[in-house]
Design an enzyme around this catalytic site. Sequence first.
Site, PDB file in Angstrom:
ATOM      1  N   ARG A  11      44.431  48.048   2.056  1.00 39.24           N
ATOM      2  CA  ARG A  11      43.646  49.166   1.539  1.00 39.24           C
ATOM      3  C   ARG A  11      44.146  49.767   0.225  1.00 39.24           C
ATOM      4  NH1 ARG A  11      40.591  51.865   5.715  1.00 39.24           N
ATOM      5  NH2 ARG A  11      40.754  53.797   4.538  1.00 39.24           N
ATOM      6  N   TYR A  12      45.443  49.783   0.001  1.00 36.67           N
ATOM      7  CA  TYR A  12      45.962  50.721  -0.982  1.00 36.67           C
ATOM      8  C   TYR A  12      46.542  50.125  -2.263  1.00 36.67           C
ATOM      9  CZ  TYR A  12      45.531  53.835   3.054  1.00 36.67           C
ATOM     10  OH  TYR A  12      45.049  54.528   4.122  1.00 36.67           O
ATOM     11  N   HIS A  77      67.047  29.902   9.454  1.00 32.41           N
ATOM     12  CA  HIS A  77      67.727  30.294   8.210  1.00 32.41           C
ATOM     13  C   HIS A  77      66.761  30.007   7.060  1.00 32.41           C
ATOM     14  CE1 HIS A  77      70.704  30.624   5.039  1.00 32.41           C
ATOM     15  NE2 HIS A  77      71.623  30.998   5.922  1.00 32.41           N
ATOM     16  N   HIS A 150      54.414  82.606  -3.638  1.00 30.54           N
ATOM     17  CA  HIS A 150      54.294  82.736  -2.182  1.00 30.54           C
ATOM     18  C   HIS A 150      52.836  82.573  -1.742  1.00 30.54           C
ATOM     19  CE1 HIS A 150      58.385  84.425  -2.399  1.00 30.54           C
ATOM     20  NE2 HIS A 150      57.904  85.124  -3.420  1.00 30.54           N
ATOM     21  N   SER A 280      32.502  65.005   6.100  1.00 31.17           N
ATOM     22  CA  SER A 280      32.806  65.195   7.513  1.00 31.17           C
ATOM     23  C   SER A 280      31.685  64.596   8.345  1.00 31.17           C
ATOM     24  CB  SER A 280      32.945  66.692   7.831  1.00 31.17           C
ATOM     25  OG  SER A 280      32.956  66.926   9.232  1.00 31.17           O
ATOM     26  N   ARG A 294      45.302  61.558   0.838  1.00 33.72           N
ATOM     27  CA  ARG A 294      45.883  60.217   0.960  1.00 33.72           C
ATOM     28  C   ARG A 294      47.180  60.135   0.149  1.00 33.72           C
ATOM     29  NH1 ARG A 294      41.641  56.045  -0.416  1.00 33.72           N
ATOM     30  NH2 ARG A 294      40.826  56.801   1.564  1.00 33.72           N
ATOM     31  N   ARG A 320      80.231  42.500   3.561  1.00 32.83           N
ATOM     32  CA  ARG A 320      78.796  42.598   3.869  1.00 32.83           C
ATOM     33  C   ARG A 320      78.565  42.454   5.361  1.00 32.83           C
ATOM     34  NH1 ARG A 320      74.033  38.892   3.445  1.00 32.83           N
ATOM     35  NH2 ARG A 320      73.083  40.923   3.574  1.00 32.83           N
ATOM     36  N   ARG A 329      63.890  44.118   3.814  1.00 32.10           N
ATOM     37  CA  ARG A 329      62.618  43.397   3.722  1.00 32.10           C
ATOM     38  C   ARG A 329      61.443  44.361   3.868  1.00 32.10           C
ATOM     39  NH1 ARG A 329      62.808  37.610   4.897  1.00 32.10           N
ATOM     40  NH2 ARG A 329      64.954  36.973   5.378  1.00 32.10           N
TER      41      ARG A 329
END
Length: 478
Positions: A11-12, A77, A150, A280, A294, A320, A329
Amino acid sequence: MEEYKNPLVERYSSKEMLYNFSPKKKFLIWRKLWLYLAEIQKELGLNISEEQIHDLKNHLYDIDWNKVSFYEKKFRHDVMAHLYAFGEKATIARPIIHLGVTSAFLGDNTDIILIRDGLDILLKKLINLIFRLRNFTLEYHHIPTLAFTHYQPAQLTTVGKRSALWLQSLLLDLEELEFRYKNIQFRGIKGTVGSADTFKELFDGNLQKLKDLEQKLSNKFNFQNVFPITGQTYDRKVDAQILNLLSNISQSSHKFSNDLRLLQNLKEMEEPFEKEQIGSSAMAYKRNPIRSERMASLAKYVISLSNSSALVAATQWLERTLDDSANRRLVIGQSFLAVDAILMIWNNILEDLIVYPKMIDKHIKEELPFLVTEHIIIECVKKGADRQDIHERIRIHSMKANNKIKLKGEENDFIQRILHDKKIPIHEKKINQILNPKKLIGFSSNQTLEFLDTRINPILNRFHRLIDSNLTNRDIKI
């Protein structure tokens, strides 16, 4: 329809960002790393033939995905799966592929390249966003509007001064993006634990050859700098820094989306609403701000992911540990995809952002009597009155006027109260002069124009090549 689909993909995000983090680009970079490594190793005297180099080149783009999948299931692997699949195609070069290097050589150098290229994609969208917002700010730099602290009515500012605040946040993000982009370092060739022991053997103890190999390889991918030391991987703080940058861009975006939704509720500004758009399913009259909502939703996601990269950096073990792999990932690519989507939505909003000046004027007039209180105090003090006494008289009158407005729904009679108070030495003519909104914006307009001229325009001039031509032809030019 029976499998989960990532909304960032479905979608984005843009095609260019999706390709940047695609398996195809990732594994082509792996093959290019193998090819360039072999080319430079040959140049530095290792026993690699020209025929083997040509073999690698001839099969560089010849990826058998089914074979890769077969080997990955067999070996569990991914690097070895691609190594074997490539070796089946480039049979002459097979003996020298991956010579002297480890999996992190492929993974980490590739990730650095993808991050660098991802920043480049975001840079263009950010510059176009700044350009659009700059034009909007310039157009409305002098238009008075009610400021809020405020979320309560405060003094006056201008529409352009408010949007300059959004611009300033983006300027901070741009400066950080430039810094990260310019200072990102290639991981290089460091061996299994960072000691490059294998290359000490391959080059018969010649450290300079290793340095030459690293520098030549990094230059192939347009990097000037190489990490001087690493463990098996580059410092995971780099990921944390990059995701913090993406979080910062998201914070700026979320702030804009909040402000726009508040202003849309006041009917002062509004995001674009299509002719046949439905706000709506139940309330047909509604014009819900779905684009800015969004933006806010995606921004929250990116901000939350930045904590994940910080945890990874903090919990690496010695040289590591692999508990960073699955996390990276997910969070690196998805953070870039989400910010890419956010910037596209923001650019889209600014294409047709709507301002309602009459509603802005209406709200100013409703609050204007209270907004001039400080000016009344100053005028009275100029005539010798006690500042504290005048402040107290004004406070009493403002509370009474507020009660009539809120409890009885009556008109604001604060100014009449001031004029009838003989202890407040100010004339009606002076108050009428003060009640001009354009005289109550302080230096808002000046500050805005100076900010655009000294901070924003130089950046847009410097990155003019990144601004879409349809914008420079249609909108206000620099």
